[in-house]
Enzyme design. Structure first.
Site, mmCIF file in Angstrom:
data_model
loop_
_atom_site.group_PDB
_atom_site.id
_atom_site.type_symbol
_atom_site.label_atom_id
_atom_site.label_comp_id
_atom_site.label_asym_id
_atom_site.label_seq_id
_atom_site.Cartn_x
_atom_site.Cartn_y
_atom_site.Cartn_z
ATOM 1 N N CYS A 2 0.890 -1.311 -0.008
ATOM 2 C CA CYS A 2 -0.121 -0.148 -0.017
ATOM 3 C C CYS A 2 0.901 1.241 -0.047
ATOM 4 O O CYS A 2 2.168 1.263 0.487
ATOM 5 C CB CYS A 2 -1.035 0.120 1.013
ATOM 6 N N ARG A 27 3.026 0.507 -5.245
ATOM 7 C CA ARG A 27 3.062 -0.111 -3.980
ATOM 8 C C ARG A 27 1.941 -0.944 -3.820
ATOM 9 O O ARG A 27 1.858 -1.633 -2.989
ATOM 10 C CB ARG A 27 3.066 0.917 -2.920
ATOM 11 N N TRP A 75 -2.995 -2.495 -1.546
ATOM 12 C CA TRP A 75 -2.773 -3.731 -1.939
ATOM 13 C C TRP A 75 -3.235 -4.713 -0.769
ATOM 14 O O TRP A 75 -2.966 -4.761 0.237
ATOM 15 C CB TRP A 75 -1.004 -4.123 -1.846
ATOM 16 N N ASN A 101 -0.777 1.225 6.060
ATOM 17 C CA ASN A 101 -0.081 0.535 5.223
ATOM 18 C C ASN A 101 0.717 -0.669 6.179
ATOM 19 O O ASN A 101 1.318 -0.276 7.210
ATOM 20 C CB ASN A 101 0.961 1.121 4.464
ATOM 21 N N GLY A 102 0.314 -1.985 5.816
ATOM 22 C CA GLY A 102 0.792 -2.882 6.946
ATOM 23 C C GLY A 102 -0.154 -3.815 7.467
ATOM 24 O O GLY A 102 -1.365 -4.014 6.866
ATOM 25 N N GLU A 488 15.679 -15.652 -13.815
ATOM 26 C CA GLU A 488 15.169 -14.280 -13.808
ATOM 27 C C GLU A 488 14.371 -14.199 -15.182
ATOM 28 O O GLU A 488 13.203 -13.685 -15.054
ATOM 29 C CB GLU A 488 16.127 -13.528 -13.696
ATOM 30 N N LYS A 492 10.369 -12.812 -14.953
ATOM 31 C CA LYS A 492 10.045 -11.724 -15.734
ATOM 32 C C LYS A 492 8.764 -11.804 -16.623
ATOM 33 O O LYS A 492 7.826 -11.151 -16.727
ATOM 34 C CB LYS A 492 11.180 -11.124 -16.645
ATOM 35 N N GLU A 495 5.455 -12.648 -14.457
ATOM 36 C CA GLU A 495 5.016 -11.763 -13.704
ATOM 37 C C GLU A 495 4.383 -10.556 -14.433
ATOM 38 O O GLU A 495 3.355 -10.031 -14.107
ATOM 39 C CB GLU A 495 5.872 -11.081 -12.707
ATOM 40 N N HIS A 511 15.978 -34.458 -16.768
ATOM 41 C CA HIS A 511 15.690 -35.055 -15.590
ATOM 42 C C HIS A 511 14.080 -34.702 -15.380
ATOM 43 O O HIS A 511 13.255 -35.072 -14.305
ATOM 44 C CB HIS A 511 16.219 -34.728 -14.472
ATOM 45 N N LYS A 610 5.426 -3.396 -5.808
ATOM 46 C CA LYS A 610 6.880 -3.145 -5.823
ATOM 47 C C LYS A 610 7.554 -3.413 -4.356
ATOM 48 O O LYS A 610 8.691 -3.965 -4.467
ATOM 49 C CB LYS A 610 7.188 -1.797 -6.071
HETATM 50 C C1 F6R Z 1 10.408 -9.142 -9.478
HETATM 51 C C2 F6R Z 1 10.412 -8.465 -8.380
HETATM 52 C C3 F6R Z 1 10.291 -9.090 -6.937
HETATM 53 C C4 F6R Z 1 11.050 -8.590 -5.840
HETATM 54 C C5 F6R Z 1 11.012 -8.952 -4.644
HETATM 55 C C6 F6R Z 1 12.092 -8.554 -3.764
HETATM 56 O O1 F6R Z 1 10.499 -8.436 -10.573
HETATM 57 O O2 F6R Z 1 10.285 -7.241 -8.477
HETATM 58 O O3 F6R Z 1 10.456 -10.517 -6.977
HETATM 59 O O4 F6R Z 1 12.413 -8.810 -6.756
HETATM 60 O O5 F6R Z 1 10.036 -8.772 -4.149
HETATM 61 O O6 F6R Z 1 12.133 -6.963 -3.634
HETATM 62 P P1 F6R Z 1 13.241 -6.186 -3.075
HETATM 63 O O7 F6R Z 1 14.383 -6.506 -3.746
HETATM 64 O O8 F6R Z 1 12.731 -4.876 -2.879
HETATM 65 O O9 F6R Z 1 13.372 -7.007 -1.734
#
Ligand code: F6R
Length: 615
Positions: A2, A27, A75, A101-102, A488, A492, A495, A511, A610
């Site tokens: 949030c 957020r 969120w 937020n929390g 990764e 990407k 998501e 395997h 984020k």
């Molecule tokens: C993927 C992504 C998430 C963050 C994860 C950790 O693109 O953004 O998987 O990498 O939530 O976030 P941080 O790096 O902020 O601890």
């Protein structure tokens, strides 16, 4: 997660809060709301959906007047995203209003108590419980708002960043934090409250970041009053001058933040090594490492904790550190580490990696590691974030704000910092020769130019995206330093495009995953010309004989893979351990273009946020 924004001062609060919420939408974006006090009453509008939906609702319903207000972009944690569960929330009397937020973990017990005392609840949220708890305390004890908030927060278990105001005292906002970030912008006769500084950058560069367990009484008539929630101790506000500017947090002509951030990587990587990588002098200088060199050199092992993309950067670092420094490295999901009673003591060094510096699981893992006596080093992007403060020492990535929810430049800059650390330690430990050390410095310095070259493959990746955008599954394969890049690449894609994707070490294919391969399965293979090249070529042959479609990332000039793969994307030659900084770029572009072609919300993919400040 949030995002929260508050304003008190001489301006119209609505545009300040609305724009602030748009900036904080990374957020959380499943609902939004704003409450304004216009001198007579509180005007509230809230809705399921995005800040744009809220703006529309306001324009249809309410004249947004008033120079005091709070807003929220959500969120969801407790209660589904709908209009009622959206913030702000009123107390039963209608006098108090809150954004939060929390998570309040003991909300159910508190709620039952309040119900017994006659309170009623219209939403399913923990936040509505908190605001009524504050009201109950205020009424029963005749307390001012600040004191009532403090008493209430001492009864609460969980995490919060809150802002509350009381219609009976409309020149004051009370804010507090525990586990969720909260910045206060200090202007001339005005204050801003926000989850990060982006909502108030155009109004002031002066900010106070609340620490955990601190609250602030923000009044137009008194100096900023900050105190400890537990023992009421006064704290003198530390006003920081912010170095980020507005341009850095805007799209700068790109369609999406994600694309902008992909293209910022040459610059971001340079910013990461600037002042640290001194090629002419043949040294690496990193204060956080120099000051604690003995800790690193005496460590029996290094444990890396992180989540998501940052965890992938940690995996790359495992390969790099073990190769260069010859010390065992373990990489752990912070969410697992924190709950599994890990064997760890003061001979261990823990490196915590986090773009936001606010990830709840990573923060909890750090606290646990510290309790067990380990030395904890942070690699964060956001300056002043909770993780950067909680760790014993650290190094910032200096990537600049990353707004797109899918991490891109955070990944490459984290790898850059971790490579610098590995090189510095290897030099100190004597596990790298002078010649190799210098060669690595020179090559690392050239990486931004090489990233620029890889970015030229955008048109090609767009063409490939157009061919595969409608598939349901994708595989990503890589080996050695590039195995985490495969993970990764898959993350990407899933998501932002919602296409199911899996990353695998190339040799593991036989395997299990090989059973998935048929003519409908695209497989992105990192097949750069290093140690495992011939073996990866064999894997490609195996895929081709089962009619899978190969998108290969190869070293410039490659002919062997070119002869077999359906598509090849070239990257310039570099030292093997630096190659993830290049091989990851086409995979970022591929997922970006697939998501755009599928008309997905690239910067704000569904269900994600984020900064994951809940566990
Ligand atoms: C993927 C992504 C998430 C963050 C994860 C950790 O693109 O953004 O998987 O990498 O939530 O976030 P941080 O790096 O902020 O601890």
């Amino acid at each position: 997660m949030c995002g929260i924004v508050g304003y008190i001062g001489h301006r119209d609060a609505y545009p300040v809060i609305l724009k602030g919420l748009q900036r904080l939408e990374y957020r959380g974006y499943d609902s939004a709301g704003i409450a304004l006090y216009d001198g007579l009453e509180i005007k509230l509008s809230k809705t399921k959906g995005k800040v744009a939906d809220l703006e529309l609702k306001f324009s249809q319903q309410i004249e947004p007047k008033g120079s005091l207000g709070i807003g929220h972009t959500r969120w969801a944690t407790h209660g589904i995203p709908n209009d009622t569960n959206s913030h702000p929330h009123f107390s039963n009397s209608g006098d108090l209003v809150i954004i939060h937020n929390g998570i309040i973990e003991n909300y159910e017990a508190l709620k039952q108590e309040l119900i017994k005392r006659g309170y009623h609840f219209s939403s399913d949220t923990d936040t509505e419980v908190l605001i009524n708890l504050i009201e109950d305390i205020q009424k029963n004890n005749g307390l001012k708002l600040g004191k009532a908030v403090q008493v209430a927060l001492n009864q609460v278990i969980g995490a919060y960043a809150i802002a509350v105001f009381d219609i009976k005292k409309p020149n004051e906002i009370v804010a507090a934090r525990l586990g969720s970030p909260l910045a206060i912008g200090v202007g001339e006769g005005e204050f801003f409250i926000a989850s990060d500084a982006s909502p108030f950058l155009e109004y002031t560069n002066n900010a106070v970041y609340l620490e955990d367990e601190e609250m602030a009484i923000i009044s137009l008539h008194n100096p900023l009053n900050i105190r400890k929630i537990k023992d009421d101790r006064l704290v003198s506000p530390y006003v920081q001058e912010l170095k980020i500017n507005l341009e850095q947090i805007e799209k700068g002509g790109y369609d999406h933040f994600m694309l902008k951030e992909i293209f910022e990587q040459p610059h971001a990587i340079k910013d990461t090594y600037r002042g640290r990588l001194l090629t002419d002098e043949g040294i690496i200088k990193m204060a956080g490492i120099e000051d604690h060199m003995a800790k690193f050199l005496n460590a029996n092992r290094i444990i890396i904790v992180a989540c998501g993309t940052s965890w992938h950067a940690g995996l790359v670092a495992e390969y790099i550190i073990e190769e260069l420094v010859r010390v065992p490295v373990e990489v752990e999901y912070a969410s697992e580490f924190r709950y599994r009673n890990p064997v760890i003591d003061n001979s261990d060094v823990v490196i915590a990696i986090s773009q936001s510096g606010e990830t709840a699981d990573t923060l909890a893992a750090i606290k646990l590691a510290k309790e067990k006596g380990a030395f904890v080093f942070g690699v964060c992007n956001v300056v002043g974030s909770s993780i950067s403060r909680e760790t014993d020492a650290g190094a910032y990535t200096h990537a600049g704000p990353e707004i797109g929810v899918a991490s891109t430049k955070a990944f490459t800059t984290q790898i850059t910092v971790l490579t610098l650390i590995a090189l510095r330690l290897a030099k100190a430990k004597g596990t790298i020769s002078n010649t190799d050390f210098r060669a690595h410095l020179v090559e690392l310095e050239m990486i931004p130019k090489k990233v620029e070259e890889v970015l030229k493959s955008e048109t090609l990746t767009k063409e490939i995206a157009a061919i595969y955008k409608d598939v349901s599954n994708f595989l990503y394969l890589g080996r050695g330093f590039n195995f985490p890049v495969a993970l990764e690449g898959a993350l990407k894609l899933k998501e932002i495009s919602y296409i199911h994707a899996e990353g695998y070490p190339a040799a593991e294919m036989k395997h299990g995953p090989i059973a998935l391969i048929d003519e409908n399965m695209p497989i992105a293979v990192i097949a750069t010309k290093y140690g495992h090249y011939e073996k990866v070529v064999s894997n490609i042959q195996e895929i081709k004989s089962r009619k899978g479609k190969i998108i290969a990332v190869v070293t410039k000039g490659d002919t062997q893979v070119k002869g077999i793969a359906d598509h090849v994307i070239e990257i310039p030659e570099t030292i093997e351990l630096l190659s993830p900084l290049l091989t990851t770029i086409p995979l970022q572009l591929l997922s970006y273009h697939i998501a755009v072609m599928l008309d997905k919300n690239v910067d704000q993919p569904r269900n994600l946020a984020k900064s994951v400040t809940v566990e």
